[in-house]
Design a protein around this motif. Structure first.
Motif, PDB file in Angstrom:
ATOM      1  N   ASN A  73      20.994 -10.015   0.079  1.00  0.00           N
ATOM      2  CA  ASN A  73      22.297  -9.575  -0.407  1.00  0.00           C
ATOM      3  C   ASN A  73      22.793  -8.417   0.456  1.00  0.00           C
ATOM      4  OD1 ASN A  73      22.946 -11.140  -2.913  1.00  0.00           O
ATOM      5  ND2 ASN A  73      20.892 -10.403  -3.461  1.00  0.00           N
ATOM      6  N   SER A 145      23.927 -13.572   1.338  1.00  0.00           N
ATOM      7  CA  SER A 145      24.964 -13.624   0.309  1.00  0.00           C
ATOM      8  C   SER A 145      25.859 -12.390   0.434  1.00  0.00           C
ATOM      9  CB  SER A 145      24.350 -13.662  -1.093  1.00  0.00           C
ATOM     10  OG  SER A 145      25.351 -13.514  -2.080  1.00  0.00           O
ATOM     11  N   GLN A 148      27.548  -9.541  -3.519  1.00  0.00           N
ATOM     12  CA  GLN A 148      27.267  -8.237  -4.119  1.00  0.00           C
ATOM     13  C   GLN A 148      27.627  -7.070  -3.199  1.00  0.00           C
ATOM     14  OE1 GLN A 148      23.290  -7.955  -5.798  1.00  0.00           O
ATOM     15  NE2 GLN A 148      23.265 -10.139  -6.307  1.00  0.00           N
TER      16      GLN A 148
END
Length: 380
Positions: A73, A145, A148
């Motif tokens: 993240n 990803s 976040q």
């Protein structure tokens, strides 16, 4: 105004001093406190105005206070239009990480190279600088990803649209969390930049910095027409024939810097390089060697070169042209300081001629371009 007065901790200030920055640029004075406060920001400033450090310093300042996360993240996403800019910005991040409270992993990703090493290296990356297409490739391969992220930076936002990244940006924006801090930088304020604001639903603080001007009238500028094959020998010819004892040479990449130093040393010219991939201590020592005269030639990239301040530096040589006209002006502005005259020399191949024409037009000065075909470079 000092860097300390902007709200930066001694962890960042330590790196600031080692990089040789004496005081903040105008845009840094106005934007760093805004980013530290958590507000969205839109900065309108020319390339070479010091804007990269505007977001690098406060982002690292805030990130070092948080617990480390070793997953895929990303916490900070910096979107850029070109591979060269991605590499340059990542170098700036790395240059400021040496004295932080904790280690922060940064990475630059871009197309044109194998995606596999980038996928493997993604674990634990907190700050990612990326071109849009390669970022989407990595996301689709589940290498990372962006759901976040805490901070989104879009650098040279105007160029994103000039280079046709509109569709990719919309895909990326759809994957971002609603709650985040956004920083936009652009050379111009236009309808497309306003469209980004609307898509992201932000009302940023707007900081606009007028073009800054260095006094270049006292700098004697000259350019030489060379070929790719004769550029290296001609540089060595200039240094030896003119008995240059202190010359700052600018190149566009760390790889070129190290290769050039290797060639100079082989030809008995005392040279050393300074760039973002060297350690803080190494950069400091190399700059000291140059200032004291222990070496004749310091080969630098733009990142570090902007922080070099030497009174009465006699000569600056552009071995390679910079990306922007303003970067060129700041390069040659390293000489001709403290009311002293200075000399700026530029080496140009056929491929450089158009870009140098743009630089001269933006600079408002014509530089004489001399031929080198009659110069005997045998032995250089």
């Amino acid at each position: 105004m000092s860097f300390e007065s902007l709200g930066l901790s001694h962890h960042i200030i330590h790196s600031v001093k080692q990089l040789g920055y004496l005081k903040p640029f105008p845009i840094q004075e106005q934007t760093i406190p805004v980013i530290l406060s958590g507000k969205d920001l839109m900065g309108i400033a020319q390339t070479g105005s010091g804007k990269t450090a505007c977001f690098v310093m406060p982002i690292l300042e805030k990130l070092q206070q948080q617990e480390v996360k070793r997953d895929r993240n990303i916490q900070v996403l910096v979107l850029v239009p070109t591979r060269e800019l991605a590499i340059q910005i990542d170098e700036v991040f790395r240059a400021f990480t040496g004295h932080l409270k904790r280690e922060i992993k940064t990475m630059a990703v871009y197309g044109g190279v194998s995606i596999n090493p980038q996928m493997k290296g993604m674990l634990g990356v907190e700050v990612l600088t990326a071109t849009p297409g390669r970022l989407l490739d990595l996301i689709h391969n589940k290498a990372l990803s962006i759901s976040q992220i805490q901070h989104l930076v879009i650098d040279e936002a105007d160029k994103m649209f000039q280079l046709g990244f509109e569709d990719e940006l919309k895909q990326i924006f759809a994957l971002l969390p609603k709650k985040k801090q956004t920083t936009l930088f652009s050379a111009t304020l236009n309808d497309k930049i306003s469209e980004i604001k609307n898509i992201l639903a932000i009302q940023p603080v707007v900081v606009e910095i007028a073009k800054d001007a260095l006094d270049i009238d006292k700098i004697d500028q000259v350019a030489y027409h060379v070929t790719a094959e004769t550029k290296g020998p001609f540089l060595r010819y200039l240094i030896k024939e003119n008995k240059m004892n202190q010359v700052l040479v600018f190149v566009s990449s760390t790889r070129t810097a190290d290769k050039l130093v290797e060639k100079l040393l082989k030809n008995k010219i005392r040279a050393i390089s300074i760039h973002g991939e060297k350690s803080q201590g190494s950069r400091r020592d190399h700059l000291d060697y140059f200032k004291k005269g222990d070496v004749q030639v310091l080969v630098a990239t733009d990142l570090i070169g902007r922080g070099i301040h030497i009174d009465a530096l006699p000569v600056v040589i552009n071995f390679e042209l910079p990306r922007s006209p303003l970067d060129y002006v700041h390069r040659i502005g390293r000489t001709g300081r403290a009311h002293d005259a200075g000399s700026a020399i530029t080496l140009l191949t056929d491929e450089d001629m158009h870009h140098f024409g743009v630089i001269q037009k933006k600079m408002g000065k014509t530089v004489e371009i001399k031929p080198t075909t009659d110069i005997n470079l045998h032995g250089y």
